[in-house]
Design a protein around this motif. Structure first.
Motif, short mmCIF file in Angstrom:
data_model
loop_
_atom_site.label_atom_id
_atom_site.label_comp_id
_atom_site.label_asym_id
_atom_site.label_seq_id
_atom_site.Cartn_x
_atom_site.Cartn_y
_atom_site.Cartn_z
N GLN A 118 0.70 -1.09 0.04
CA GLN A 118 0.05 0.00 0.03
C GLN A 118 0.87 1.24 -0.11
OE1 GLN A 118 -2.71 0.09 2.92
NE2 GLN A 118 -3.85 -2.18 2.51
N LYS A 119 1.87 1.30 0.58
CA LYS A 119 2.88 2.38 0.73
C LYS A 119 3.73 2.59 -0.34
CE LYS A 119 3.14 2.07 5.90
NZ LYS A 119 2.18 3.10 5.87
N ILE A 120 3.91 1.56 -1.52
CA ILE A 120 4.74 1.85 -2.63
C ILE A 120 4.08 2.61 -3.52
CG2 ILE A 120 6.01 0.40 -4.13
CD1 ILE A 120 6.53 -1.69 -2.26
N GLU A 121 4.71 3.33 -4.35
CA GLU A 121 4.11 3.94 -5.53
C GLU A 121 4.25 3.02 -6.76
OE1 GLU A 121 3.73 8.39 -7.06
OE2 GLU A 121 5.95 7.52 -7.48
N TYR A 122 3.18 2.87 -7.63
CA TYR A 122 3.37 1.96 -8.72
C TYR A 122 2.97 2.77 -10.00
CZ TYR A 122 3.21 -1.78 -5.50
OH TYR A 122 3.53 -2.84 -4.45
N CYS A 123 3.03 2.11 -11.25
CA CYS A 123 2.81 2.85 -12.30
C CYS A 123 2.31 1.83 -13.36
CB CYS A 123 3.95 3.64 -12.94
SG CYS A 123 5.41 2.86 -13.32
N LEU A 124 1.31 2.29 -14.05
CA LEU A 124 0.92 1.47 -15.06
C LEU A 124 1.59 1.85 -16.44
CD1 LEU A 124 -1.37 -0.35 -16.59
CD2 LEU A 124 -2.68 1.82 -17.16
N LYS A 125 2.29 0.97 -16.95
CA LYS A 125 3.05 1.16 -18.11
C LYS A 125 2.47 0.68 -19.49
CE LYS A 125 7.53 1.55 -15.88
NZ LYS A 125 8.89 1.25 -16.03
N TYR A 126 2.87 1.30 -20.81
CA TYR A 126 2.81 0.51 -22.06
C TYR A 126 3.97 0.32 -22.43
CZ TYR A 126 1.20 -0.28 -26.77
OH TYR A 126 1.02 -1.11 -28.00
N LYS A 127 4.47 -0.85 -22.50
CA LYS A 127 5.87 -1.11 -22.70
C LYS A 127 6.70 -0.28 -21.88
CE LYS A 127 5.49 -2.77 -27.46
NZ LYS A 127 5.97 -2.50 -28.97
N ASN A 128 7.48 0.52 -22.27
CA ASN A 128 8.26 1.11 -21.11
C ASN A 128 7.96 2.63 -20.89
OD1 ASN A 128 10.47 -0.88 -20.73
ND2 ASN A 128 11.18 -0.49 -22.69
N ASP A 129 6.75 2.93 -21.49
CA ASP A 129 6.30 4.28 -21.21
C ASP A 129 5.09 4.31 -20.09
OD1 ASP A 129 7.56 5.62 -23.30
OD2 ASP A 129 6.27 4.76 -24.92
N ILE A 130 5.45 5.16 -19.17
CA ILE A 130 4.25 5.40 -18.12
C ILE A 130 3.09 6.05 -18.53
CG2 ILE A 130 4.23 6.32 -15.83
CD1 ILE A 130 6.89 6.08 -15.17
N VAL A 131 2.07 5.36 -18.26
CA VAL A 131 0.85 5.94 -18.32
C VAL A 131 0.27 6.75 -17.43
CG1 VAL A 131 -1.54 5.48 -19.12
CG2 VAL A 131 0.11 3.89 -19.95
N PHE A 132 0.35 6.14 -16.16
CA PHE A 132 -0.07 6.86 -14.77
C PHE A 132 0.57 6.36 -13.65
CE2 PHE A 132 -3.86 4.62 -15.28
CZ PHE A 132 -3.84 3.62 -14.14
#
Length: 366
Positions: free
Chosen positions: A6-20
């Motif tokens: 819960q404390k870690i920041e994650y990201c949604l990626k498309y290949k190597n590009d961060i979406v959010f």
């Protein structure tokens, strides 16, 4: 969910590009590249709900065959949608989206299922439910990947690498497997792209086997995501989603409906057809797949999911409202093929004489 996650920041990626980027504990989202949002998340408010929706649409169905065994083998106790996606990085054989920690130096090349090995032990468990191969070493992590935690469907199935190809193995009854096999030949005669299924003995079970047709360049956008874009669950020929498919690839979309009429396919649901995207660009209808429910329909009066009306009325719709497209499909050539003795011989290796005669009656109505 584990408080550490819960404390870690994650990201949604498309290949190597961060979406959010997103934080579970704070329920926050930071948009980085809105143009890369999956179509299912477009036309939606930019809030944490995007994370929840992406994950809920992504994970395996909890009523899937041997779901409990799969989760156990992967070391997953918290069965929340987001946790399952984080544990498996949301890796899928559908497209190139995945989830990563923002502070972790890993790349798409390091994790994607097309180029990297995935756990055959977990694949074996997913197909058979046999937990003898389940050990603590099977838990997914930095070195063990799996595609068994994403995707829809209730049947026990798994992915398996053979040479440079990845195949999908599905545990089905003999009649269902043979429906998969013969529908490919009918689709060929009709001129619509379709996955080719074979019957094989895998892990001690008689199964249907087909090569997956996705790769890094070729992605599947399921109808479920198109419906989400239009903010509806309604499948109807009067809906925006139907017009969308007709605008993308009217001829093959109509061929799909004709194929389903001929075979009385009772399971062309929102996860069983979609759009083919090549290098991010929508090209047309994705090659057809999942035909174990063909020849199960009792009559053309049964309801057909993509149009929301009966099989019979669907055919009339195609022949009247969309006649400009329907009339371009080489129906006479198709009839010539399925009427032939050579085709009948192939059909009767899979299905009965009664089923062949029933199909021919429907073909005569085209």
């Amino acid at each position: 969910m584990n408080t550490m996650f819960q404390k870690i920041e994650y990201c949604l990626k498309y290949k190597n590009d961060i979406v959010f980027k997103f934080n579970i504990e704070q329920r926050t989202i930071t948009m980085v590249n809105q143009g890369l949002l999956p179509i299912s998340l477009q036309n939606k408010p930019i809030n944490f709900g995007l994370v929840q929706k992406f994950c809920s649409d992504r994970i395996l169905m909890l009523n899937r065959g041997y779901c409990k065994e799969i989760l156990t083998a992967c070391g997953i106790e918290d069965q929340s949608d987001i946790n399952i996606c984080i544990m498996c990085r949301a890796l899928s054989f559908r497209d190139n989206y995945w989830i990563s920690r923002t502070n972790k130096k890993e790349t798409w090349e390091h994790v994607n299922l097309y180029e990297n090995n995935f756990s055959l032990d977990i694949s074996h468990i997913a197909l058979t439910g046999n937990m003898q191969r389940a050990t603590i070493d099977n838990e997914i992590g930095d070195k063990i990947f799996t595609g068994e935690l994403t995707g829809k469907g209730t049947r026990a199935k798994c992915y398996y690498r053979t040479g440079k190809k990845v195949i999908m193995i599905k545990n089905e009854t003999k009649p269902e497997i043979l429906s998969e096999v013969i529908t490919y030949y009918i689709a060929q005669a009709l001129g619509v792209a379709c996955s080719k299924y074979e019957i094989r003995n895998m892990f001690g079970k008689e199964c249907s086997v087909c090569e997956i047709l996705t790769c890094e360049e070729r992605e599947l956008i399921p109808c479920r995501d198109i419906l989400s874009y239009y903010n509806t669950n309604q499948m109807s020929y009067k809906g925006d989603y139907y017009s969308f498919f007709m605008s993308i690839d009217p001829i093959n979309f109509m061929r799909m409906q004709i194929l389903d009429y001929i075979t009385l396919n009772t399971d062309r649901n929102r996860d069983n057809f979609g759009i083919l995207a090549y290098n991010g660009k929508m090209l047309g209808l994705y090659p057809l797949f999942d035909h174990d429910s063909c020849f199960k329909g009792k009559s053309t009066n049964g309801n057909y999911f993509p149009t929301g009306i009966t099989f019979g009325k669907t055919l009339e719709l195609l022949k009247t409202k969309y006649c400009q497209y329907y009339n371009t499909i080489p129906i006479p050539r198709f009839k010539e093929i399925v009427y032939s003795g050579s085709f009948k011989d192939i059909f009767l290796k899979c299905k009965s004489v009664e089923e062949y005669d029933g199909m021919i009656k429907r073909v005569n109505n085209l």
